[in-house]
Design an enzyme around this catalytic site. Structure first.
Site, PDB file in Angstrom:
ATOM      1  N   CYS A 135       0.835  -1.203   0.000  1.00 65.30           N
ATOM      2  CA  CYS A 135       0.000   0.000   0.000  1.00 65.30           C
ATOM      3  C   CYS A 135       0.874   1.258   0.000  1.00 65.30           C
ATOM      4  O   CYS A 135       1.561   1.528  -0.969  1.00 65.30           O
ATOM      5  CB  CYS A 135      -0.962  -0.044   1.187  1.00 65.30           C
ATOM      6  SG  CYS A 135      -2.326   1.143   1.071  1.00 65.30           S
ATOM      7  N   GLU A 187      -1.361  -8.980   4.750  1.00 63.53           N
ATOM      8  CA  GLU A 187      -1.246  -9.073   6.210  1.00 63.53           C
ATOM      9  C   GLU A 187      -2.596  -8.916   6.897  1.00 63.53           C
ATOM     10  O   GLU A 187      -2.732  -9.239   8.084  1.00 63.53           O
ATOM     11  CB  GLU A 187      -0.252  -8.025   6.733  1.00 63.53           C
ATOM     12  CG  GLU A 187      -0.779  -6.603   6.871  1.00 63.53           C
ATOM     13  CD  GLU A 187      -0.894  -5.843   5.558  1.00 63.53           C
ATOM     14  OE1 GLU A 187      -1.222  -4.636   5.598  1.00 63.53           O
ATOM     15  OE2 GLU A 187      -0.660  -6.442   4.485  1.00 63.53           O
ATOM     16  N   HIS A 214      -3.486  -5.877   0.720  1.00 66.51           N
ATOM     17  CA  HIS A 214      -2.976  -6.099   2.076  1.00 66.51           C
ATOM     18  C   HIS A 214      -3.037  -7.578   2.468  1.00 66.51           C
ATOM     19  O   HIS A 214      -3.993  -8.004   3.127  1.00 66.51           O
ATOM     20  CB  HIS A 214      -3.802  -5.293   3.081  1.00 66.51           C
ATOM     21  CG  HIS A 214      -3.563  -3.825   3.048  1.00 66.51           C
ATOM     22  ND1 HIS A 214      -2.622  -3.203   3.837  1.00 66.51           N
ATOM     23  CD2 HIS A 214      -4.149  -2.848   2.313  1.00 66.51           C
ATOM     24  CE1 HIS A 214      -2.639  -1.897   3.604  1.00 66.51           C
ATOM     25  NE2 HIS A 214      -3.552  -1.655   2.681  1.00 66.51           N
TER      26      HIS A 214
END
Length: 444
Positions: free
Chosen positions: A269, A403, A401
């Site tokens: 990001c 994660e 993302h």
């Protein structure tokens, strides 16, 4: 008192995995509850109701209550649990794959319509507001594409597994720097993901590096996280990049890390934007005026969505064994559109297979037309491209993302057959791949 009993009953049902979906009865009454559940579930309903009231009173009464969905095989268990909490309940219908809403009252039809048509009516006001707030072409495209969408289709050509205990308990774990700046907000999820893969993650700030409290020499991995560096302003990553590029000591530190053969990096990001502005991806040495970078979304607004991406063939070490996977993942960015000032450079990147991940539609297809369609492609990147890697695969930048989806419960939606069959989220694999790479390539 009944509200308390209802709360504890729902908690028990959830703890035993007996609830597929649920919605409270409030504004608009139970008929609104039915429809909102069907709209979100992208399915049809067959509802059968009766009682001493007339249909309008029964369907639009805003009496406190809830509607829950469960498997047919679990109906008896659900009713028994609700009864044990002294809560009145009844079976009122079932969901259907056919996207049709049928509601009967005392065996008389009171509503029979296409769910897609009703959902379009429901979205009408929001659609017209969106046309004023964003790129109107994207608003029109979304209205068309979600009218009768099928829903995501996922493909996982490998078997995700939790990281073995002996790796998690090892004392000599490879160390990674989770680097953040003022305004970063993805560092804790990233730390958790790398920890769960067997790394020793360090929380490092740019201030730590600037003031010389620590350097990058000891680390095998450098991870730059998402968020809004230097506050929520346009092109905020430029400030982050400038803090490195115009500080001679930091620039050398980052260059040395980049060139070490025993290191890898991941920018997500805002961190992905940083890597592009540093010139780390797709390779070093591209003149600034030709350097690919991530610019404002085509929609003209911040996009926070659960999207579908496909892992493409590439040299990226973190995506080893994941090629051809089609997975759900979160995006949250206002400037994620990959821009190539030089079109010939884009062609070269594609030929060299340095685009490891791309947005796809519900069919999992990747081509110029389908993957550029909003909202499947939320930022308008050409050919759905949403990441870049270096030719040696060690350095990876991506807008989605992973994660925020490395645990199964983080997924916004997962088909039941996958949820029941998977021992771990597929996204943990990319972090485990990095750990395995560190084991193979010893520190210099």
């Amino acid at each position: 008192e009944m509200l308390q009993r209802a709360f504890h009953a729902i908690q028990k049902l959830m703890s035993e995995n007996l609830i597929l979906a649920g919605h409270d009865i409030s504004d608009g009454g139970i008929i609104t509850t039915f429809l909102e559940m069907a709209f979100a579930g992208n399915c049809g309903l067959r509802i059968r109701m009766d009682g001493p009231w007339n249909p309008l009173e029964r369907l639009f009464a805003e009496e406190l209550g809830a509607v829950i969905e469960c498997h047919v095989s679990d109906v008896r268990n659900v009713l028994q649990i609700l009864d044990s909490f002294h809560l009145p309940s009844t079976v009122i219908g079932e969901t259907t794959e056919e996207k049709k809403i049928l509601v009967t009252y005392h065996s008389q039809k009171v509503l029979e319509s296409s769910m897609c048509v009703l959902r379009e009516w429901w979205e009408e006001t929001s659609y017209h507001i969106e046309r004023l707030q964003m790129n109107s072409q994207c608003a029109d495209e979304e209205r068309k594409n979600i009218f009768d969408r099928k829903g995501p289709s996922y493909t996982i050509p490998f078997k995700p597994k939790p990281t073995p205990a002996y790796i998690l308990e090892a004392k000599d774990k490879p160390e990674v720097a989770i680097l953040r700046e003022e305004g970063s907000n993805g560092d804790r999820e990233m730390t958790s993901a790398f920890y769960q893969a067997g790394f020793s993650p360090w929380d490092i700030t740019m201030t730590d590096l600037i003031r010389g409290r620590i350097t990058l020499e000891r680390f095998r991995g450098l991870i730059t996280v998402g968020g809004f560096s230097y506050a929520d302003v346009p092109e905020s990553a430029k400030g982050w990049a400038a803090a490195i590029r115009f500080n001679e000591r930091l620039r050398k530190m980052f260059d040395d890390f980049y060139h070490r053969s025993d290191t890898f990096s991941l920018g997500v990001c805002n961190g992905c934007q940083l890597f592009a502005l540093l010139g780390w991806v797709p390779w070093l040495g591209i003149p600034d005026h030709q350097q690919p970078r991530f610019v404002q979304n085509l929609s003209g607004r911040f996009e926070s969505r659960w999207v579908t991406v496909k892992i493409l063939e590439s040299p990226a070490i973190m995506f080893k064994s994941m090629t051809d996977s089609t997975l759900g993942v979160w995006v949250a960015h206002g400037e994620g559109r990959l821009h190539f000032p030089d079109p010939t450079l884009m062609d070269e990147v594609i030929i060299k297979k340095l685009v490891p991940v791309a947005f796809v539609d519900d069919e999992g297809r990747v081509d110029g037309k389908i993957s550029q369609s909003y909202p499947f492609n939320p930022n308008g990147s050409p050919f759905g491209m949403t990441g870049l890697c270096t030719p040696d695969g060690r350095h990876l930048a991506m807008m989605p993302h992973p994660e925020r989806a490395f645990l199964k419960w983080q997924w916004a939606w997962m088909p039941g057959y996958l949820n029941d069959g998977l021992k771990a989220s597929p996204w943990i694999q990319m972090f485990q791949n990095a750990r395995e790479w560190c084991d193979r390539v010893k520190a210099s």
